[in-house]
Every structure is written in structure tokens, then in C-alpha cells.
Design a protein around this motif. Sequence first.
Motif: not given
Lengths: 284, 248
Positions: B224-248
Motif C-alpha cells: 500500500d502507498a507509503i504516505r509521508g516520512d519518506i526519509p525514514t522509509h528510504v533509509a529503511r530500504l537502504k538498510q534492507a538492501v545492505a542486510n540482503i548483501r550482508n547475509a550472502v
Amino acid sequence: MNTIVFGEGLERVAVRPITPDIFWITHCLGDKAQDIYKNYFSMLPNAADYSGHRIVDYPFSAFLIRDEKSLMIDTGAPRQQANTLKAVEYVLGDKSLDYIWISHVELPHAGNAPALKRRYPQAQYMTVRGGEQYALHGLEGAQLMAPGEVIDLGKHQLESVEPLFVDHGLSQWAYERTTGFTFTADWAHNLHEPAKNECFMFLDEMETAGYSAALHCDDVKVNAWYQFPWLKWTDPDEVCTAIDAFFARYDTKILAPSHGNIIRGDMARYVPLIKEGMRQAIAM
Amino acid sequence: MIRNIVGDVYQIGEYVEGSYGYEAVLVYVIMNEQHPILIDCGSQLHRTGIMQEINSLLAGRTPEYIFLTHSELPHAGNLQQVAKQWPNIKVIVSNVMLPYIEIAPILPLSQITSEAAGKTINVGGRTLKFVFATLKDQPGSQWVFDAQTGVLFTGDGFGYYQSAEQIGKFSDEVEGGIREIQFRDYHRTAFHFLRWVLPEKFNPDLDAIFAQLPVKIIAPIHGDAIRGDIPTHVARLKQAVANIRNAV
Ligand SMILES: [Fe+2]
Ligand SMILES: [Fe+2]
Ligand SMILES: [Fe+2]
């Protein structure tokens, strides 16, 4: 059997044997390629750096293994559906198609699966285990294979291979153990020039007619840049190490990508060239 | 379920259960007065429901354009139905896509236009900007930014799995918003290539998009649409990408 061509233009499909029982079923545009691919190189960064004077063509291929049980690797796209079915029927005659093996669920790879299934109702969809939402992607009821699992077709044994370079979450490559046929879907393909009659040629035939290692490397690079836009965020050494490990594990005698001409043998010469193309793609 | 996100932008959608909870399969509609625009058209599995909801929202208006973020079935599976009901609809796709082969032959090719990332176009009086899809599976994917409402439509990017209770709720209606693990599970299953991706190379490209565009809302197809607090959600997405890489 030589190359047989069904239809023309946007619908054209050719079938050509690679071994007595593995058939290349492929669509490319030939004379019509210039309408679609004239800007293929100009969209690249530093367009002038590539061999962009060429009018190139880009095939979309499926592979049919004819055996006690017959298996089709990918299906081609709906635009070429009628001629793809003609090619399959031409090869199989009154034999049945038993497996429709899907590398990934894009239309040019899996789009004729329902039509093949209508023509050969007993055929079983096969795809990779461990994905999500098969029904959403049109693969409900597929038999699932984990990498390393093998389907015994009779003379041929097709192993599902963990792919190195993919776009989709649900993706697999394949290795046929008897012939050393390696299928790499969207990876490691060259381009060809219809004006030089390179459509449906094997790569060694193109080389005899002048296609060079430098062009090949350039093509691998350009195609990888398009196909895997994420390469720019990777480590080139890690990528090349993985390519070496892949070919050490799968003794490849035939390299069959979905979108290129088929390589028959001499992988010791091609692997370094493909690695160099990947290295350059990462740096683009 | 039809929900108004902001201004004249709506989401319509279905939710399918999987091993990580529910996956949304959404269609976005920009009403745009008399010139409605669809963003994707949903899965063929939900043909009846999706078409009913689009029709009920449009209330007799004819959509002029459909923008396809890419041509996979969950995004374009109802194109045939859409074309049948509105045969004059114009389709807009990325210029990296080859419509003749990547879109089923159900509309004349002359009705399909390809646009490059970075281009701004006026669609029925609306200014839409095409944005390089940083997270995509098919190369011929594109994101689109609606300047009027600040909504960035991100296709498969920014997707997340959700719990049954979260279905149909915007991020601001969920305590704490979308969590990193929700992004991580989705992106790991959707984008197998992320195991190769080095965060230090990836992050600046993602950040550049949000530095350039005043994004107020992120609208993924699979969440569902992500309304507001965009910086927080972008930061979480970057963390997710880093965590996927780190799990390799
Ligand atoms: Fe492909
Ligand atoms: Fe996708
Ligand atoms: Fe998707």
C-alpha cells in the motif's frame, strides 16, 4: 536437417538442430531489425565508443530437447506463437511434448506456455523452487526444481542450475549433462547482423565470416549493460570469480543464451572474453 | 479495495497470501479530471474484481492512458481486458522495452509509446516525469513521478509484504510505518541480484532520485502507498538492501 524458417518479419521463427536432438527455435527480425534496433547503441553512455555503425539484430530463443521424454526450454513470445508451434510440431512429429521448462516468467521466455500446454495437454510446467506467487506469474501447478535437481529425459539429463546473473526473482539456468549444453537465459549473448546473413548462424560460423573477438566482447558488454542495470553497483572481481567457478563446475561444450548465437565448444577461448565484457559493463 | 491516497490519486488492489504474509497487487488511478491515467492494470488472477473496481472508480469516464511500470503479468495481466473495454487507450512504457515482443499482441503498436527516463511529458494536462527505476526486475521498467501530488510510482521497487491486519492501510496508518524487515523480505525474493549489490555504490543512486524530486508519497505496486516520512522509509530500504548483501 538444415535451418527451417516459418513466417516472416515480426512473426518469423526458425528451427535449427544444434545436436541431433537439441533444437534451437529462435525468432529474430532479419530485414526488419533496422526498424527496431537502429538506436540500440545510441542509447548507451558514450555511444561513440561502441561498434555502433552496425545494424544489429536480437534473437529470442527457446530450445527443444527431443528424447524419450521431450522438453522445451522456454517458449518464445505470443507474437510468434503460431510459428513457434509449427517449429515444435515439425521437430516432434507425432511425439509428445512432456515438459515445458521455464527459465523466468517474462513474456519472451514464458509467453507461449499456455499455447504449448493447449497443444500438448500432458506437458508439465517446470520451474524453479523457492519462489513466491507462482499463480500470479501464470505458473500454477508447475513442478518445482531446486538447483542441482535433474530431469531424466532418456539420453539427456537436464539439471536445474542456480543462475549467476538474473533480473527476476523466479529464475533458473540449465545444464544438460550428456552434451554439455549450458543454457544461460539472459546472460552472455552477442549481437548479429542480418545484412551479413548472420541470422540463425552458430557463433563459429559468424567468426569464419569475419565476426571478431573484439566485437563479441563489445556485444557481451552492451547487452549486459542493458539486461542487468544493477551491474554498476557490483564488484568486478567478485563477478569474474563467480564466472570462473561456474564454468569450472559446468563443463560447457555448447553455450546457449536466449538472445545470442550459439557457441559450440572452445570455451577456454570464450570465457575470458565474456569476463572482460562483464568487467567493462560494470565500468560503463 | 478502492482508497484515495492524496488529491485525485487512488489505489485499487488485491492481496495474495504467501510465505511472508500478504503481497499487494495494486493498480493506481490518477483521475485527472476528464483524462484518467492508469498505472499498471493488475493480475489476470483478479481480472473480475480489478475491472469492477476500475469501472466503479471511473464512473463512466474513459481512461486515456495506461502507464506500464513493466510488462510482467502482475502488472500487465489485464491489458487485454483494458484494451477490450477502452480500445483507444494509449500505452506508455520505458524506451528500453520492446513492445512488439514484450507486450502481448492485443493493441496496435501505434498506440504504444516508449519514453526515456528523465523525460517529462504532458499527459492529458498532467505533468509526469519518467524516472530511472533503481530497483527493477525487467530492464524495461520505469518509475513515474506525478509533480502535482508528489507521488512517485515505483513499480516493484519499495514493495513489502504485509500482515492481514495491515492490508489496505497506508504507512501512516500503521504503527511505526513499514519496517525494514518487510522491505527486506520482499526485495530479497523479488530481486535475486541484490546479493551482488554493494550498498556504498547503490545508495548514492537511490539518494539522487529523492534529492532531485520532491517526493511526498511512494506508491509501490506490491505494497500500500507509503504516505509521508519518506526519509525514514528510504533509509529503511537502504538498510534492507545492505542486510540482503550482508547475509550472502
Ligand atoms: Fe530475456
Ligand atoms: Fe516485476
Ligand atoms: Fe511485480
